[in-house]
Design an enzyme around this catalytic site. Structure first.
Site, PDB file in Angstrom:
ATOM      1  N   GLU A  71       0.805  -1.236   0.000  1.00 32.80           N
ATOM      2  CA  GLU A  71       0.000   0.000   0.000  1.00 32.80           C
ATOM      3  C   GLU A  71       0.829   1.273   0.000  1.00 32.80           C
ATOM      4  OE1 GLU A  71      -3.266  -0.041   2.774  1.00 32.80           O
ATOM      5  OE2 GLU A  71      -4.181  -1.777   1.810  1.00 32.80           O
ATOM      6  N   GLU A 114      -5.421  -8.637   0.245  1.00 37.65           N
ATOM      7  CA  GLU A 114      -6.207  -8.259   1.431  1.00 37.65           C
ATOM      8  C   GLU A 114      -7.637  -7.995   1.004  1.00 37.65           C
ATOM      9  OE1 GLU A 114      -4.712  -5.185   4.111  1.00 37.65           O
ATOM     10  OE2 GLU A 114      -2.658  -5.803   3.660  1.00 37.65           O
TER      11      GLU A 114
HETATM   12  C1  BG6 Z   1      -4.645  -2.245   4.997  1.00 38.59           C
HETATM   13  C2  BG6 Z   1      -3.283  -2.579   5.542  1.00 38.59           C
HETATM   14  O1  BG6 Z   1      -4.703  -0.866   4.780  1.00 38.59           O
HETATM   15  O2  BG6 Z   1      -5.773  -2.511   5.764  1.00 38.59           O
HETATM   16  C3  BG6 Z   1      -3.274  -3.461   6.784  1.00 38.59           C
HETATM   17  O3  BG6 Z   1      -2.455  -3.106   4.548  1.00 38.59           O
HETATM   18  C4  BG6 Z   1      -4.443  -3.093   7.669  1.00 38.59           C
HETATM   19  O4  BG6 Z   1      -2.037  -3.327   7.394  1.00 38.59           O
HETATM   20  C5  BG6 Z   1      -5.725  -3.367   6.888  1.00 38.59           C
HETATM   21  O5  BG6 Z   1      -4.455  -3.687   8.913  1.00 38.59           O
HETATM   22  C6  BG6 Z   1      -6.979  -3.127   7.695  1.00 38.59           C
HETATM   23  O6  BG6 Z   1      -6.977  -1.824   8.173  1.00 38.59           O
HETATM   24  P1  BG6 Z   1      -7.194  -1.465   9.693  1.00 38.59           P
HETATM   25  O7  BG6 Z   1      -6.975   0.004   9.763  1.00 38.59           O
HETATM   26  O8  BG6 Z   1      -8.577  -1.858  10.005  1.00 38.59           O
HETATM   27  O9  BG6 Z   1      -6.175  -2.238  10.463  1.00 38.59           O
END
Ligand code: BG6
Length: 467
Positions: free
Chosen positions: A161, A363
């Site tokens: 990201e 993700e």
């Molecule tokens: C992404 C990241 O932005 O979202 C992760 O690559 C992150 O590191 C995931 O944990 C979920 O976001 P958050 O803010 O709910 O932890």
């Protein structure tokens, strides 16, 4: 249409969010170990996290029980090179060899992110990505990784990201050390350095190993709020500035022209050294990895600077170019993120149409305040039907995208086990496996299988034919 036979079903984590052992075994500090974001948000830090460093054997065996074909995790740069460059921490190398041994034992393919937000503090102290020499530091780090693990890892991801670090560094805690006057110009300078570093590392990977390598941005398709041509243009601006700037540079080796004209009018064109554009041009990713949580909806900007929500998946606006608005056709999760499975299919199609490179989703998932209950067998569990519904809907749409002709070779939702959220602590959970700790009470860190664990196990065993 079915998922391909060798489809890489798995899930993801990142080092600083789950490993813990943040100051042990020779590891140097990273920016995330001292990030003020956790104190500001009043949530736990990453000192212990999910204790994955000590419990990876148990965790990987649970992943194997779910039937994982792949595990996407990141290597902690400052565990390998405590000062970001120079001396190698042999304990760090040995640790990741043990993790790879364990994965190999269970026939789980490692998909390894080289850098997931946790820049070594020693490099940050010298200016971090604002300092051009961080390009060489990243190349040196990559060369250490390729020489130690090059024969064991088939899939590398360069930078997690990068676009969110530039656009939402404050929310993620990656920019809390920034002390410069012309902030936006500096950010786009950092961005340029990361693009050059990534290109050099992709080239190096192809030179030193037989592995495949790709970038890993966060991609959201952008909807216009209305069919008004001004809103259409706003959507096109947003997509160029948020998505294509990053992927065009990685794949086509050039700056996206709309993003370039945005940088020009804002007076934030980075300082580009002779040879940089040739470096970008000569590197090629083998695939595109991307994270998808939600799409975004924008309208024409009214010019004024509107209050930004400090969150990587909400509230993005660029005065003069686009302004985010809520999409009232979509439901939201309890943290305000819009849930848009059909948009996932749309997003996969858009990335495929534009780049024609194989894609892996690294993700996707639902953050929620899970509640531990006692299950039928007297063992604690979480009845996370909301997570199952979210994942099921997204997997269905991914299958439709494959029917549309998109080449998708894997799906690794966030996250394999519960871990510390970027800025909302331990209570915002994503895992298939519950980690028994609270925000500040470490309890016993025991692992419990959630209902989604069994559901995902069955999805994988039937290769996605029954959801
Ligand atoms: C992404 C990241 O932005 O979202 C992760 O690559 C992150 O590191 C995931 O944990 C979920 O976001 P958050 O803010 O709910 O932890």
């Amino acid at each position: 249409m079915m998922f391909p036979n060798n489809f890489l079903w798995g899930a993801s984590t990142s080092a600083y969010q789950c490993e813990g052992a943040a100051t042990s075994y020779g590891k140097g500090l990273s920016v995330m170990d001292v990030s003020s974001v956790f104190q500001e948000c009043g949530v736990t830090d990453v000192e212990v996290a999910s204790d994955h460093y000590h419990r990876f054997i148990e965790d990987i065996s649970l992943m194997a029980e779910m039937g994982f074909k792949a595990y996407r995790f990141s290597v902690s740069w400052s565990r390998i090179l405590p000062n970001g460059i120079g001396e190698v921490n042999e304990e760090g190398i040995a640790h990741y060899h043990r993790v790879l041994d364990e994965l190999e034992k269970h026939h789980i393919e490692p998909i390894v992110t080289m850098y997931h937000f946790d820049l070594p503090l020693a490099l940050q102290d010298k200016g971090g990505w604002s300092n051009r020499s961080t390009i060489d530091a990243f190349t040196e780090y990559a060369s250490v990784l390729f020489s130690h693990f090059g024969d064991r890892i088939k899939y590398w991801l360069t930078i997690n990201e990068q676009n969110m670090m530039i656009i939402h560094g404050d929310a993620l805690g990656t920019s809390s050390h920034r002390k410069v006057n012309n902030e936006k110009k500096d950010l786009y300078q950092q961005n340029h350095h990361m693009l050059v570093a990534q290109a050099k590392v992709m080239q190096l990977c192809h030179k030193m190993t037989d592995a495949k390598i790709g970038p890993a941005p966060n991609i959201s398709s952008v909807y216009p709020a209305t069919p008004h041509p001004d809103d259409m243009l706003a959507a096109s601006n947003a997509s160029a500035i948020r998505n294509w700037l990053y992927l065009d540079a990685a794949v086509f080796g050039k700056y996206n022209s709309i993003a370039w004209s945005f940088m020009e009018s804002e007076g934030i064109i980075p300082d580009i050294h002779e040879g940089d554009m040739e470096v970008l041009k000569s590197a090629q990713p083998d695939f595109i990895a991307f994270n998808y949580y939600s799409n975004m909806t924008v309208q024409r900007s009214r010019g004024e600077s509107i209050t930004q929500v400090k969150d990587q998946q909400m509230g993005e606006s660029e005065p003069g170019y686009f302004e985010s608005v809520p999409n009232h056709t979509l439901n939201k999760n309890e943290y305000g993120w819009e849930i848009d499975p059909i948009g996932f299919r749309y997003c996969l199609r858009e990335v495929w149409d534009r780049y024609s490179l194989p894609m892996i989703v690294t993700e996707n998932g639902l953050g929620a305040k899970d509640i531990l209950v006692i299950g039928d067998d007297n063992i604690p569990t979480v009845i996370d039907d909301y997570r199952i519904d979210y994942l099921r809907a997204h997997i269905k749409q991914m299958r439709l995208a494959i029917e549309d002709g998109c080449d998708v070779f894997g799906y690794c939702p966030w996250s394999a086990i519960d871990l510390v959220s970027t800025h909302q602590g331990m209570n915002k959970r994503y895992g298939f496996i519950y980690v028994n700790r609270d925000e500040f009470d470490l309890k016993d860190l025991a692992r419990y299988k959630k209902k989604s664990f069994y559901w995902y196990q069955s999805v994988i065993s039937k290769n996605g034919t029954s959801l």
